[in-house]
Enzyme design. Structure first.
Site, PDB file in Angstrom:
ATOM      1  N   LYS A   3       0.925  -1.216   0.005  1.00 50.88           N
ATOM      2  CA  LYS A   3       0.036  -0.019  -0.190  1.00 50.88           C
ATOM      3  C   LYS A   3       0.907   1.483   0.089  1.00 50.88           C
ATOM      4  O   LYS A   3       2.114   1.188   0.301  1.00 50.88           O
ATOM      5  CB  LYS A   3      -0.970   0.070   1.298  1.00 50.88           C
ATOM      6  CG  LYS A   3      -1.892  -1.321   1.124  1.00 50.88           C
ATOM      7  CD  LYS A   3      -2.654  -1.261   2.441  1.00 50.88           C
ATOM      8  CE  LYS A   3      -3.511  -2.586   2.648  1.00 50.88           C
ATOM      9  NZ  LYS A   3      -4.436  -2.490   3.683  1.00 50.88           N
ATOM     10  N   TYR A  24     -12.229  -2.884  -2.910  1.00 54.66           N
ATOM     11  CA  TYR A  24     -12.938  -2.897  -1.695  1.00 54.66           C
ATOM     12  C   TYR A  24     -14.369  -2.871  -1.331  1.00 54.66           C
ATOM     13  O   TYR A  24     -14.784  -2.635  -0.351  1.00 54.66           O
ATOM     14  CB  TYR A  24     -12.361  -1.844  -0.618  1.00 54.66           C
ATOM     15  CG  TYR A  24     -10.598  -2.098  -0.156  1.00 54.66           C
ATOM     16  CD1 TYR A  24     -10.390  -3.130   0.502  1.00 54.66           C
ATOM     17  CD2 TYR A  24      -9.637  -1.252  -0.527  1.00 54.66           C
ATOM     18  CE1 TYR A  24      -9.061  -3.429   1.031  1.00 54.66           C
ATOM     19  CE2 TYR A  24      -8.311  -1.354  -0.180  1.00 54.66           C
ATOM     20  CZ  TYR A  24      -8.122  -2.529   0.460  1.00 54.66           C
ATOM     21  OH  TYR A  24      -6.575  -2.827   1.059  1.00 54.66           O
ATOM     22  N   PHE A  60     -15.118   2.777   7.922  1.00 55.07           N
ATOM     23  CA  PHE A  60     -13.694   3.202   7.681  1.00 55.07           C
ATOM     24  C   PHE A  60     -13.666   3.079   6.061  1.00 55.07           C
ATOM     25  O   PHE A  60     -12.343   3.354   5.559  1.00 55.07           O
ATOM     26  CB  PHE A  60     -12.640   2.045   8.222  1.00 55.07           C
ATOM     27  CG  PHE A  60     -12.790   0.761   7.869  1.00 55.07           C
ATOM     28  CD1 PHE A  60     -12.717   0.016   6.623  1.00 55.07           C
ATOM     29  CD2 PHE A  60     -13.556  -0.095   8.708  1.00 55.07           C
ATOM     30  CE1 PHE A  60     -12.504  -1.289   6.347  1.00 55.07           C
ATOM     31  CE2 PHE A  60     -13.673  -1.450   8.595  1.00 55.07           C
ATOM     32  CZ  PHE A  60     -13.360  -2.156   7.346  1.00 55.07           C
ATOM     33  N   ARG A 111      -1.250 -14.489   3.743  1.00 51.26           N
ATOM     34  CA  ARG A 111      -1.831 -14.112   4.688  1.00 51.26           C
ATOM     35  C   ARG A 111      -0.795 -14.291   6.171  1.00 51.26           C
ATOM     36  O   ARG A 111      -0.982 -13.617   6.892  1.00 51.26           O
ATOM     37  CB  ARG A 111      -3.088 -14.457   4.774  1.00 51.26           C
ATOM     38  CG  ARG A 111      -4.083 -14.066   3.780  1.00 51.26           C
ATOM     39  CD  ARG A 111      -5.366 -14.658   3.714  1.00 51.26           C
ATOM     40  NE  ARG A 111      -6.281 -13.777   4.901  1.00 51.26           N
ATOM     41  CZ  ARG A 111      -6.610 -12.478   4.666  1.00 51.26           C
ATOM     42  NH1 ARG A 111      -6.356 -11.762   3.717  1.00 51.26           N
ATOM     43  NH2 ARG A 111      -7.206 -11.873   5.565  1.00 51.26           N
ATOM     44  N   THR A 115      -4.660  -8.612  10.364  1.00 50.98           N
ATOM     45  CA  THR A 115      -4.801  -7.159  10.068  1.00 50.98           C
ATOM     46  C   THR A 115      -4.812  -6.012  10.787  1.00 50.98           C
ATOM     47  O   THR A 115      -4.252  -5.025  10.532  1.00 50.98           O
ATOM     48  CB  THR A 115      -6.550  -7.255   9.710  1.00 50.98           C
ATOM     49  OG1 THR A 115      -6.791  -8.392   8.594  1.00 50.98           O
ATOM     50  CG2 THR A 115      -6.760  -5.888   8.840  1.00 50.98           C
ATOM     51  N   ARG A 127       3.458  -7.260   9.285  1.00 50.09           N
ATOM     52  CA  ARG A 127       2.738  -6.135  10.028  1.00 50.09           C
ATOM     53  C   ARG A 127       3.337  -6.301  11.448  1.00 50.09           C
ATOM     54  O   ARG A 127       3.347  -5.133  12.451  1.00 50.09           O
ATOM     55  CB  ARG A 127       1.214  -6.262   9.992  1.00 50.09           C
ATOM     56  CG  ARG A 127       0.656  -5.963   8.787  1.00 50.09           C
ATOM     57  CD  ARG A 127      -0.764  -6.694   8.612  1.00 50.09           C
ATOM     58  NE  ARG A 127      -1.576  -6.396   7.422  1.00 50.09           N
ATOM     59  CZ  ARG A 127      -2.580  -6.987   6.860  1.00 50.09           C
ATOM     60  NH1 ARG A 127      -3.072  -8.047   7.405  1.00 50.09           N
ATOM     61  NH2 ARG A 127      -3.163  -6.722   5.739  1.00 50.09           N
ATOM     62  N   ASN A 156      -1.466  -0.542   7.421  1.00 46.86           N
ATOM     63  CA  ASN A 156      -1.034  -1.922   7.716  1.00 46.86           C
ATOM     64  C   ASN A 156      -0.344  -2.394   6.502  1.00 46.86           C
ATOM     65  O   ASN A 156       0.051  -3.703   6.407  1.00 46.86           O
ATOM     66  CB  ASN A 156      -2.064  -2.617   8.175  1.00 46.86           C
ATOM     67  CG  ASN A 156      -3.110  -3.043   7.060  1.00 46.86           C
ATOM     68  OD1 ASN A 156      -3.179  -2.683   5.883  1.00 46.86           O
ATOM     69  ND2 ASN A 156      -4.099  -4.002   7.359  1.00 46.86           N
ATOM     70  N   HIS A 201      -1.993  -5.798   1.452  1.00 47.90           N
ATOM     71  CA  HIS A 201      -3.102  -6.337   1.299  1.00 47.90           C
ATOM     72  C   HIS A 201      -2.932  -7.679   0.747  1.00 47.90           C
ATOM     73  O   HIS A 201      -1.963  -7.839  -0.049  1.00 47.90           O
ATOM     74  CB  HIS A 201      -4.316  -5.493   0.297  1.00 47.90           C
ATOM     75  CG  HIS A 201      -5.441  -6.409  -0.118  1.00 47.90           C
ATOM     76  ND1 HIS A 201      -6.373  -6.390   0.772  1.00 47.90           N
ATOM     77  CD2 HIS A 201      -5.461  -7.379  -1.029  1.00 47.90           C
ATOM     78  CE1 HIS A 201      -7.156  -7.269   0.082  1.00 47.90           C
ATOM     79  NE2 HIS A 201      -6.731  -7.913  -1.016  1.00 47.90           N
ATOM     80  N   GLU A 251      -9.583 -10.602  -8.002  1.00 43.00           N
ATOM     81  CA  GLU A 251      -8.723  -9.342  -7.363  1.00 43.00           C
ATOM     82  C   GLU A 251      -7.499  -9.462  -8.589  1.00 43.00           C
ATOM     83  O   GLU A 251      -7.326  -8.205  -9.050  1.00 43.00           O
ATOM     84  CB  GLU A 251      -8.090  -9.478  -6.157  1.00 43.00           C
ATOM     85  CG  GLU A 251      -9.218  -9.189  -5.074  1.00 43.00           C
ATOM     86  CD  GLU A 251      -8.718  -9.285  -3.416  1.00 43.00           C
ATOM     87  OE1 GLU A 251      -9.642  -8.779  -2.701  1.00 43.00           O
ATOM     88  OE2 GLU A 251      -7.531  -9.580  -3.440  1.00 43.00           O
TER      89      GLU A 251
HETATM   90  P1  CMP Z   1      -6.747  -5.203   4.084  1.00 41.00           P
HETATM   91  O1  CMP Z   1      -6.261  -6.408   4.323  1.00 41.00           O
HETATM   92  O2  CMP Z   1      -6.339  -4.470   2.895  1.00 41.00           O
HETATM   93  O3  CMP Z   1      -8.465  -5.372   3.902  1.00 41.00           O
HETATM   94  C1  CMP Z   1      -9.272  -4.478   4.160  1.00 41.00           C
HETATM   95  C2  CMP Z   1      -8.449  -3.092   5.053  1.00 41.00           C
HETATM   96  O4  CMP Z   1      -9.463  -2.121   5.633  1.00 41.00           O
HETATM   97  C3  CMP Z   1      -7.627  -3.567   5.870  1.00 41.00           C
HETATM   98  O5  CMP Z   1      -6.496  -4.378   5.403  1.00 41.00           O
HETATM   99  C4  CMP Z   1      -7.224  -2.445   6.510  1.00 41.00           C
HETATM  100  O6  CMP Z   1      -6.205  -1.619   6.008  1.00 41.00           O
HETATM  101  C5  CMP Z   1      -8.600  -1.667   6.658  1.00 41.00           C
HETATM  102  N1  CMP Z   1      -9.372  -1.688   7.912  1.00 41.00           N
HETATM  103  C6  CMP Z   1      -9.914  -2.918   8.481  1.00 41.00           C
HETATM  104  N2  CMP Z   1     -10.501  -2.345   9.640  1.00 41.00           N
HETATM  105  C7  CMP Z   1     -10.177  -1.087   9.745  1.00 41.00           C
HETATM  106  C8  CMP Z   1     -10.695  -0.240  10.844  1.00 41.00           C
HETATM  107  N3  CMP Z   1     -11.491  -0.577  11.669  1.00 41.00           N
HETATM  108  N4  CMP Z   1     -10.330   1.053  10.390  1.00 41.00           N
HETATM  109  C9  CMP Z   1      -9.574   1.576   9.454  1.00 41.00           C
HETATM  110  N5  CMP Z   1      -9.147   0.633   8.586  1.00 41.00           N
HETATM  111  C10 CMP Z   1      -9.467  -0.659   8.651  1.00 41.00           C
END
Ligand code: CMP
Length: 153
Positions: free
Chosen positions: A10, A50, A58, A86, A92, A103, A113, A116, A127
């Site tokens: 990202k 997404y 969010f 993963r 996450t 992470r 984070n 993805h 995807e």
């Molecule tokens: P990702 O694995 O890219 O998939 C969805 C993304 O949403 C996740 O990583 C986070 O970056 C983001 N995400 C998930 N939960 C939250 C949250 N509570 N607040 C902000 N971002 C979030």
């Protein structure tokens, strides 16, 4: 089973100069890079990627973040690539991510984070289609495939 999966490094990964170190983790595990590009993504693609989170509070912030700068899209191939990626990424929410994961070692915030990864083989397929055209994905052998289980089965 040999699978393909999508990884996004990202915009925070690009800005923090972590692209090389993050890519290295997947490569060192034995996964094969079959597609790779730096892209400053349009809002439309970020929203489609997404879409499953569209109703989450969010969502807006997540899309703003993803379009805030270039990111690196990676197509990876290998044995159990979806689950392996993963596991390499970690949970996450970085405060729940184990040390040794991307992470767990390099991130603090859920919203930033770093990476993805597709969450299933089915999601990976859709995807990958979203981020890569067929001409962007490369099928090739590597001499190390027989040592890391990378031969298609
Ligand atoms: P990702 O694995 O890219 O998939 C969805 C993304 O949403 C996740 O990583 C986070 O970056 C983001 N995400 C998930 N939960 C939250 C949250 N509570 N607040 C902000 N971002 C979030």
């Amino acid at each position: 089973m040999t699978e393909r999966t999508l990884i996004l490094i990202k915009p925070d990964g690009v800005q923090r100069l972590l692209v090389g170190r993050i890519l290295e983790r997947y490569e060192q595990r034995g996964l094969k890079i079959v597609g790779l590009k730096l892209i400053h993504v349009q809002r439309d693609l970020a929203e489609r990627h997404y879409a499953v989170h569209r109703d989450k509070p969010f969502f807006g912030g997540l899309v703003d973040f993803i379009v805030s700068g270039p990111l690196v899209a990676v197509a990876l191939e290998g044995l159990n690539a979806v689950a392996v990626c993963r596991a390499i990424n970690g949970a996450t929410r970085p405060h729940e991510a184990a040390p040794g994961t991307i992470r767990g070692d390099l991130a603090l915030e859920t919203a930033q984070n770093l990476v993805h990864a597709s969450d299933s083989a089915e999601t990976a397929e859709s995807e990958l289609t979203l981020w890569f055209g067929p001409e962007d994905i490369h099928t090739y052998g590597r001499d190390i495939d027989r040592w890391v289980g990378g031969s298609p089965d």
